[in-house]
Design a protein around this motif. Sequence first.
Motif, short mmCIF file in Angstrom:
data_model
loop_
_atom_site.label_atom_id
_atom_site.label_comp_id
_atom_site.label_asym_id
_atom_site.label_seq_id
_atom_site.Cartn_x
_atom_site.Cartn_y
_atom_site.Cartn_z
N LYS B 9 0.82 -1.21 0.00
CA LYS B 9 0.00 0.00 0.00
C LYS B 9 0.86 1.27 0.00
O LYS B 9 0.36 2.36 -0.21
CB LYS B 9 -0.92 0.01 1.23
CG LYS B 9 -2.03 -1.02 1.15
CD LYS B 9 -2.88 -0.93 2.38
CE LYS B 9 -3.81 -2.12 2.49
NZ LYS B 9 -4.38 -2.24 3.84
N LYS B 10 2.15 1.07 0.27
CA LYS B 10 3.04 2.23 0.37
C LYS B 10 3.29 2.79 -1.03
O LYS B 10 4.00 2.18 -1.84
CB LYS B 10 4.35 1.75 1.00
CG LYS B 10 5.35 2.83 1.26
CD LYS B 10 6.51 2.21 2.02
CE LYS B 10 7.83 2.65 1.47
NZ LYS B 10 8.95 1.98 2.10
N LEU B 11 2.70 3.93 -1.32
CA LEU B 11 2.88 4.56 -2.64
C LEU B 11 3.55 5.90 -2.45
O LEU B 11 3.04 6.76 -1.74
CB LEU B 11 1.52 4.78 -3.28
CG LEU B 11 0.86 3.62 -4.02
CD1 LEU B 11 -0.51 4.04 -4.51
CD2 LEU B 11 1.70 3.15 -5.18
N GLU B 12 4.68 6.07 -3.05
CA GLU B 12 5.37 7.35 -2.95
C GLU B 12 5.18 8.11 -4.26
O GLU B 12 5.31 7.53 -5.34
CB GLU B 12 6.86 7.13 -2.68
CG GLU B 12 7.14 6.53 -1.31
CD GLU B 12 6.72 7.44 -0.15
OE1 GLU B 12 6.65 8.67 -0.33
OE2 GLU B 12 6.44 6.89 0.94
N THR B 13 4.90 9.38 -4.14
CA THR B 13 4.62 10.18 -5.35
C THR B 13 5.64 11.30 -5.51
O THR B 13 6.33 11.67 -4.57
CB THR B 13 3.22 10.80 -5.27
OG1 THR B 13 3.16 11.63 -4.11
CG2 THR B 13 2.13 9.74 -5.18
N ILE B 14 5.67 11.84 -6.72
CA ILE B 14 6.53 12.99 -7.00
C ILE B 14 5.86 13.83 -8.08
O ILE B 14 5.09 13.31 -8.90
CB ILE B 14 7.96 12.54 -7.42
CG1 ILE B 14 8.92 13.72 -7.41
CG2 ILE B 14 7.95 11.83 -8.79
CD1 ILE B 14 10.38 13.37 -7.32
N GLU B 15 6.14 15.14 -8.06
CA GLU B 15 5.57 16.04 -9.07
C GLU B 15 6.36 15.88 -10.37
O GLU B 15 7.57 15.68 -10.35
CB GLU B 15 5.68 17.50 -8.61
CG GLU B 15 5.03 17.80 -7.27
CD GLU B 15 3.51 17.81 -7.34
OE1 GLU B 15 2.96 17.89 -8.46
OE2 GLU B 15 2.88 17.69 -6.27
N ALA B 16 5.66 16.03 -11.50
CA ALA B 16 6.32 15.89 -12.81
C ALA B 16 7.38 16.96 -13.03
O ALA B 16 8.36 16.75 -13.76
CB ALA B 16 5.27 15.94 -13.91
N ASP B 17 7.21 18.13 -12.40
CA ASP B 17 8.22 19.19 -12.63
C ASP B 17 9.33 19.19 -11.57
O ASP B 17 10.15 20.12 -11.53
CB ASP B 17 7.55 20.56 -12.75
CG ASP B 17 6.74 20.91 -11.51
OD1 ASP B 17 6.76 20.09 -10.56
OD2 ASP B 17 6.12 21.98 -11.49
N SER B 18 9.38 18.16 -10.74
CA SER B 18 10.54 18.02 -9.82
C SER B 18 11.75 17.57 -10.64
O SER B 18 11.60 17.00 -11.72
CB SER B 18 10.25 16.96 -8.76
OG SER B 18 9.14 17.28 -8.01
N SER B 19 12.93 17.81 -10.09
CA SER B 19 14.14 17.38 -10.83
C SER B 19 14.34 15.87 -10.67
O SER B 19 13.84 15.26 -9.70
CB SER B 19 15.37 18.12 -10.30
OG SER B 19 15.71 17.63 -9.03
N ILE B 20 15.06 15.30 -11.61
CA ILE B 20 15.35 13.85 -11.53
C ILE B 20 16.18 13.58 -10.27
O ILE B 20 16.02 12.54 -9.62
CB ILE B 20 16.08 13.39 -12.81
CG1 ILE B 20 15.14 13.53 -14.01
CG2 ILE B 20 16.56 11.94 -12.67
CD1 ILE B 20 15.78 13.24 -15.36
N TYR B 21 17.01 14.54 -9.89
CA TYR B 21 17.82 14.38 -8.68
C TYR B 21 16.92 14.24 -7.44
O TYR B 21 17.19 13.43 -6.55
CB TYR B 21 18.77 15.59 -8.52
CG TYR B 21 19.94 15.29 -7.63
CD1 TYR B 21 21.09 14.68 -8.15
CD2 TYR B 21 19.90 15.58 -6.27
CE1 TYR B 21 22.16 14.38 -7.32
CE2 TYR B 21 20.97 15.28 -5.45
CZ TYR B 21 22.10 14.69 -5.98
OH TYR B 21 23.15 14.38 -5.17
#
Lengths: 210, 134
Positions: B9-21
């Motif tokens: 169930k652990k889902l980690e998200t990120i914004e599309a405009d965040s850097s790859i780093y």
Amino acid sequence: MLEKVFFGGKKEQQVTEKIRRHIEILHTAAECFKKALEERDKEQLYCVPDLEREADSIRREIVSAIYEGAFLPYLRSNICRFVEIVEEAFDRLEDAASVLENVGLSLDKEIEEDCITIADKNLKMSEMLLIAFDTLFGKDDLREKTLAIRIYEKQVDEIKVDLMKKLSEKEVKNFWQGKMLSDFVSFLTRISDVIEDASDYLHIINISLR
Amino acid sequence: MKVVEIMTKKLETIEADSSIYDAIEKMIDKRIRSLLVKPKDEKDVPGVITVRDIVNKALAKNLDLKKAKVGEITSKPLVCVDKGMDVEYAINLMSKFNITRVFVNDGKEIIGIISLLDVMSAELIKKAKEGHRA
């Protein structure tokens, strides 16, 4: 064959039945604990110390019977150690239940789901320990059962990492609240380690029977 | 066995405009190999960025990890399986698309993720339980 040579005597059969019962009680206690946590039910929680006392009495009977002559001498210490490790799992479960009662069966939302998942893994591990114990007398491969226990233990370890991070980010309003929460997580996550240790001892017993 | 029984169930998200780093840091900190990429806007759909994407699409092409955006290397659309489907269906999807994880959905909501390791662990546990009397 092994069953006949090592476990076939009346005394040995009585002891193995008691060891089996000891693990069954651990499974029942783990089930009570999980239900108490899920349903915030105090009555369910009280069954944990009751079962621990019953298990403690069975442990004494097992150890006494072993030193009265059940099993070949070279097997006795490993069997006793196995029973003591299972007893340690009871102790940690009882500790966790005691702290849970002290915090009023209420955990913060951020950590509650992880704690219930760990309680569920502990329950499944105790069931697998019973299956592994039965394997000593059958034809199944004990390695498969101990591997399943190790898989569960790794899953608990992963949840523990997240849980510790969440706890470290949590604001603690007073010393005792923080201590109880920290103790609760330590006791809860220790159970899986202890059950894994017990399964390792089953492996040692199995090898010594060859 | 249903996917909902073994999913994480652990889902980690990120914004599309965040850097790859940023994505790399998050993966290392959380000890995970993929991140769910949030849609940029209402017309967009969620995607996924994996360690494989970072190595093949960013490191191998010498992208500037601190300037390049997650959205540039995100894989879309997500390969999903409904929570009520059998694990075998998820395995077939992973095999068909040569991927190591699929997302689990409940209607339009993504509720979990299932990886090859989850499948292997569940199968081994199932095998260990087979034929037991208790």
